[in-house]
Design a protein around this motif. Structure first.
Motif, PDB file in Angstrom:
ATOM      1  N   GLN A  29       0.803  -1.218   0.000  1.00 11.03           N
ATOM      2  CA  GLN A  29       0.000   0.000   0.000  1.00 11.03           C
ATOM      3  C   GLN A  29       0.840   1.275   0.000  1.00 11.03           C
ATOM      4  OE1 GLN A  29      -3.347  -0.119   2.733  1.00 11.03           O
ATOM      5  NE2 GLN A  29      -3.362  -2.342   2.616  1.00 11.03           N
ATOM      6  N   ALA A  30       1.991   1.257   0.677  1.00 13.29           N
ATOM      7  CA  ALA A  30       2.822   2.455   0.712  1.00 13.29           C
ATOM      8  C   ALA A  30       3.790   2.498  -0.463  1.00 13.29           C
ATOM      9  CB  ALA A  30       3.601   2.516   2.021  1.00 13.29           C
ATOM     10  N   LEU A  31       4.203   1.342  -0.942  1.00  9.36           N
ATOM     11  CA  LEU A  31       5.099   1.248  -2.087  1.00  9.36           C
ATOM     12  C   LEU A  31       4.357   0.606  -3.258  1.00  9.36           C
ATOM     13  CD1 LEU A  31       8.218  -0.199  -0.235  1.00  9.36           C
ATOM     14  CD2 LEU A  31       7.868   2.163  -0.910  1.00  9.36           C
ATOM     15  N   ARG A  32       4.945   0.674  -4.435  1.00  9.29           N
ATOM     16  CA  ARG A  32       4.394  -0.067  -5.579  1.00  9.29           C
ATOM     17  C   ARG A  32       4.963  -1.476  -5.494  1.00  9.29           C
ATOM     18  NH1 ARG A  32       5.687   3.556 -10.737  1.00  9.29           N
ATOM     19  NH2 ARG A  32       7.502   4.121  -9.527  1.00  9.29           N
ATOM     20  N   TYR A  33       4.128  -2.451  -5.664  1.00 11.26           N
ATOM     21  CA  TYR A  33       4.539  -3.841  -5.496  1.00 11.26           C
ATOM     22  C   TYR A  33       4.201  -4.624  -6.757  1.00 11.26           C
ATOM     23  CZ  TYR A  33       4.574  -8.624  -3.706  1.00 11.26           C
ATOM     24  OH  TYR A  33       4.811  -9.940  -3.519  1.00 11.26           O
ATOM     25  N   ASN A  34       5.185  -5.330  -7.261  1.00 13.37           N
ATOM     26  CA  ASN A  34       4.995  -6.178  -8.426  1.00 13.37           C
ATOM     27  C   ASN A  34       5.497  -7.561  -8.041  1.00 13.37           C
ATOM     28  OD1 ASN A  34       4.610  -7.229 -10.928  1.00 13.37           O
ATOM     29  ND2 ASN A  34       6.106  -5.934 -11.973  1.00 13.37           N
ATOM     30  N   GLN A  35       4.573  -8.469  -7.685  1.00 18.44           N
ATOM     31  CA  GLN A  35       4.961  -9.771  -7.150  1.00 18.44           C
ATOM     32  C   GLN A  35       5.835 -10.557  -8.124  1.00 18.44           C
ATOM     33  OE1 GLN A  35       1.719 -12.185  -5.846  1.00 18.44           O
ATOM     34  NE2 GLN A  35       3.027 -13.777  -5.072  1.00 18.44           N
ATOM     35  N   VAL A  36       5.440 -10.613  -9.361  1.00 18.61           N
ATOM     36  CA  VAL A  36       6.219 -11.334 -10.365  1.00 18.61           C
ATOM     37  C   VAL A  36       6.557 -10.342 -11.465  1.00 18.61           C
ATOM     38  CG1 VAL A  36       6.264 -13.281 -11.935  1.00 18.61           C
ATOM     39  CG2 VAL A  36       4.932 -13.431  -9.838  1.00 18.61           C
ATOM     40  N   PRO A  37       7.741  -9.764 -11.400  1.00 17.54           N
ATOM     41  CA  PRO A  37       8.071  -8.768 -12.417  1.00 17.54           C
ATOM     42  C   PRO A  37       8.207  -9.411 -13.792  1.00 17.54           C
ATOM     43  CG  PRO A  37       9.960  -9.195 -11.014  1.00 17.54           C
ATOM     44  CD  PRO A  37       8.812  -9.973 -10.449  1.00 17.54           C
TER      45      PRO A  37
END
Length: 190
Positions: free
Chosen positions: A165-173
């Motif tokens: 929520q605070a950062l951008r997260y990409n589980q599988v880039p």
């Protein structure tokens, strides 16, 4: 086979010292250290205090919940008990008492009872003190507020709330993109 014996054998076979061997041997520490570590379990009130300190450092915003929602106080407890050396544990615990005393001196209230503005004013003053302490430090021990702040940041940004929520997260880039356009105000990548 005892852990100490196994580490000695590994060191002998590899022809050197085991890196991080001290961490492996903490289970073999003296009874005096073990007794001290047993006393360092934090109470629910102390964990609540740590949650409030962390939430003052990283408060809830419109875009993401604060450190209290990420249960950073519980995270701090685990880190202090499992990862800190005994002298740093003592500094951390004494720091909680110093923080309470400073808040009572400044605002005539405990930290948990103080308003958000009072808490921020206190932590801003203590942060300034910690920075001055770090400049003069030399061989002096760590400042308690520096520990609080570092553990808050580590606990928050390694929590699900922090990295989703605070950062951008990409589980599988996907594929590597070396030049991604940046717009002012975008979140950092987790």
């Amino acid at each position: 086979m005892e852990r100490r014996t196994l580490l000695k054998m590994i060191a002998l076979l590899t022809g050197g010292a085991v890196i991080g061997g001290n961490a492996f041997l903490t289970g073999c520490s003296s009874s005096k250290e073990h007794d001290l570590k047993e006393r360092l379990k934090l109470t629910p009130q102390q964990i609540a205090l740590l949650d409030e300190v962390a939430d003052t450092i990283l408060p809830t915003t419109q875009k993401s919940p604060g450190a209290k929602a990420a249960k950073v106080g519980s995270f701090m407890t685990v880190m202090v008990n499992d990862c800190y050396e005994v002298p740093d544990q003592q500094i951390f615990l004494e720091g909680m008492e110093k923080l309470e005393a400073a808040c009572k001196k400044m605002h005539h209230l405990g930290f948990v009872e103080a308003t958000a503005e009072q808490r921020l004013a206190l932590l801003t003053a203590i942060d300034k003190e910690a920075k001055e302490y770090a400049q003069k430090k030399g061989e002096a021990p760590n400042h308690y507020y520096t520990m609080f702040k570092q553990l808050t940041l580590l606990g928050y940004f390694s929590s699900e709330i922090g990295y989703k929520q605070a950062l951008r997260y990409n589980q599988v880039p996907g594929r590597y993109e070396g030049d991604v356009p940046y717009k002012k105000g975008d979140k950092a990548w987790a």
